[in-house]
Scaffold this motif. Structure first.
Motif, mmCIF file in Angstrom:
data_model
loop_
_atom_site.group_PDB
_atom_site.id
_atom_site.type_symbol
_atom_site.label_atom_id
_atom_site.label_comp_id
_atom_site.label_asym_id
_atom_site.label_seq_id
_atom_site.Cartn_x
_atom_site.Cartn_y
_atom_site.Cartn_z
ATOM 1 N N ASP A 72 7.498 -10.296 -2.139
ATOM 2 C CA ASP A 72 6.749 -9.237 -1.452
ATOM 3 C C ASP A 72 7.012 -7.876 -2.097
ATOM 4 O O ASP A 72 6.096 -7.077 -2.268
ATOM 5 C CB ASP A 72 7.108 -9.195 0.030
ATOM 6 N N ALA A 73 8.273 -7.623 -2.447
ATOM 7 C CA ALA A 73 8.605 -6.344 -3.079
ATOM 8 C C ALA A 73 7.931 -6.219 -4.439
ATOM 9 O O ALA A 73 7.432 -5.146 -4.788
ATOM 10 C CB ALA A 73 10.126 -6.207 -3.216
ATOM 11 N N ALA A 74 7.895 -7.314 -5.198
ATOM 12 C CA ALA A 74 7.229 -7.279 -6.512
ATOM 13 C C ALA A 74 5.734 -7.001 -6.353
ATOM 14 O O ALA A 74 5.158 -6.225 -7.117
ATOM 15 C CB ALA A 74 7.455 -8.593 -7.254
ATOM 16 N N ALA A 75 5.120 -7.625 -5.349
ATOM 17 C CA ALA A 75 3.696 -7.370 -5.091
ATOM 18 C C ALA A 75 3.488 -5.916 -4.684
ATOM 19 O O ALA A 75 2.518 -5.274 -5.105
ATOM 20 C CB ALA A 75 3.177 -8.313 -4.009
ATOM 21 N N MET A 76 4.411 -5.410 -3.896
ATOM 22 C CA MET A 76 4.312 -4.019 -3.452
ATOM 23 C C MET A 76 4.452 -3.066 -4.638
ATOM 24 O O MET A 76 3.674 -2.112 -4.763
ATOM 25 C CB MET A 76 5.398 -3.749 -2.409
ATOM 26 N N THR A 80 1.258 -3.059 -6.644
ATOM 27 C CA THR A 80 0.201 -2.299 -5.967
ATOM 28 C C THR A 80 0.472 -0.803 -6.060
ATOM 29 O O THR A 80 -0.447 -0.017 -6.314
ATOM 30 C CB THR A 80 0.082 -2.732 -4.492
ATOM 31 N N VAL A 81 1.725 -0.401 -5.865
ATOM 32 C CA VAL A 81 2.073 1.023 -5.953
ATOM 33 C C VAL A 81 1.761 1.557 -7.347
ATOM 34 O O VAL A 81 1.156 2.625 -7.492
ATOM 35 C CB VAL A 81 3.553 1.259 -5.592
ATOM 36 N N ARG A 82 2.156 0.817 -8.373
ATOM 37 C CA ARG A 82 1.911 1.280 -9.745
ATOM 38 C C ARG A 82 0.418 1.409 -10.037
ATOM 39 O O ARG A 82 -0.014 2.311 -10.725
ATOM 40 C CB ARG A 82 2.548 0.314 -10.745
ATOM 41 N N ARG A 83 -0.348 0.478 -9.508
ATOM 42 C CA ARG A 83 -1.783 0.441 -9.787
ATOM 43 C C ARG A 83 -2.561 1.424 -8.910
ATOM 44 O O ARG A 83 -3.434 2.136 -9.392
ATOM 45 C CB ARG A 83 -2.273 -0.994 -9.565
ATOM 46 N N ASN A 84 -2.234 1.435 -7.592
ATOM 47 C CA ASN A 84 -3.071 2.188 -6.656
ATOM 48 C C ASN A 84 -2.316 3.119 -5.708
ATOM 49 O O ASN A 84 -2.949 3.772 -4.893
ATOM 50 C CB ASN A 84 -3.904 1.224 -5.804
ATOM 51 N N GLY A 85 -0.992 3.122 -5.752
ATOM 52 C CA GLY A 85 -0.224 4.028 -4.907
ATOM 53 C C GLY A 85 0.255 3.399 -3.609
ATOM 54 O O GLY A 85 -0.224 2.350 -3.188
ATOM 55 N N ASP A 98 -3.456 -1.973 2.737
ATOM 56 C CA ASP A 98 -3.422 -3.439 2.680
ATOM 57 C C ASP A 98 -2.680 -4.020 3.880
ATOM 58 O O ASP A 98 -3.106 -5.011 4.476
ATOM 59 C CB ASP A 98 -2.762 -3.923 1.383
ATOM 60 N N LEU A 99 -1.558 -3.391 4.232
ATOM 61 C CA LEU A 99 -0.775 -3.833 5.381
ATOM 62 C C LEU A 99 -1.572 -3.704 6.667
ATOM 63 O O LEU A 99 -1.582 -4.615 7.506
ATOM 64 C CB LEU A 99 0.508 -3.008 5.465
ATOM 65 N N ALA A 124 13.302 -0.101 -6.993
ATOM 66 C CA ALA A 124 12.102 -0.353 -7.805
ATOM 67 C C ALA A 124 10.851 0.163 -7.093
ATOM 68 O O ALA A 124 9.951 0.728 -7.729
ATOM 69 C CB ALA A 124 11.967 -1.840 -8.115
ATOM 70 N N ILE A 125 10.789 -0.015 -5.789
ATOM 71 C CA ILE A 125 9.636 0.475 -5.016
ATOM 72 C C ILE A 125 9.608 2.005 -5.046
ATOM 73 O O ILE A 125 8.561 2.617 -5.298
ATOM 74 C CB ILE A 125 9.677 -0.057 -3.571
#
Length: 192
Positions: A66-70, A73-78, A85-86, A127-128
């Motif tokens: 979940d953290a990797a997906a987050m 998403t943060v890197r791509r779209n913030g 999404d949540l 990382a997040i």
């Protein structure tokens, strides 16, 4: 004996993670017994724990996934997109806490009660935060962000908004106008 390809092993691992995520989200860490994990995955405990050392490793793998997906998403779209999404996930889950929300709640609980888990989790949390900071720095350099507030402060602001949204949804409060609230959060960090 037929050999199992790495793709097949990866697919099975992904299936276990997806089913376990729902089980942890629904029942919490303690309530996600091995029997419930077996029912959720449709696999025996031997098959589950062939891929994961124990329940704790399985939970950490779900949280890391979940953290990797987050982070992606943060890197791509913030981070605001993560919140959107949540929110969408919460609206479409028929009231059953699922996915990121469920694992985030369990991670929060384990951070308070399990020092070893907290130590292992610190890297994922960093990382997040780093992905959020990097995204904001790129936005700042592009002239999109307000320039009267430091990027570090904007990063903390967005992290607090995320944490508040998770708490809001976790306590069963209605989503209501949270979509519009997220518009305000996004506008608060942008250049007028």
């Amino acid at each position: 004996m037929p050999r199992v390809s790495q793709d097949q092993l990866d697919a099975r691992r992904h299936e276990i993670l997806a089913a376990a995520r729902g089980c942890f989200a629904r029942f919490g860490y303690e309530g996600a017994t091995v029997r419930r994990l077996e029912e959720a995955t449709g696999l025996s405990r031997g098959a589950i724990f062939h891929h994961f050392r124990d329940k704790d490793s399985l939970f950490l793998a779900v949280a890391e996934d979940d953290a990797a997906a987050m982070v992606a998403t943060v890197r791509r779209n913030g981070l605001v997109q993560v919140m959107r999404d949540l929110l969408e996930q919460a609206r479409t889950s028929d009231g059953d806490t699922a996915g990121w929300l469920g694992s985030q709640l369990e991670v929060s609980r384990r951070l308070r009660t399990d020092p070893e888990f907290a130590k292992r989790w610190a890297e994922r949390s960093a990382a997040i935060a780093e992905a959020t900071r990097e995204r904001l720095e790129r936005q700042h350099e592009a002239g999109v962000l307000r320039d009267d507030v430091e990027v570090e402060v904007l990063t903390q602001f967005l992290e607090l908004a995320y944490d508040g949204m998770v708490l809001h949804l976790a306590t069963g409060r209605p989503a209501g106008e949270l979509s519009r609230v997220l518009d305000v959060v996004e506008e608060a960090v942008r250049r007028p």
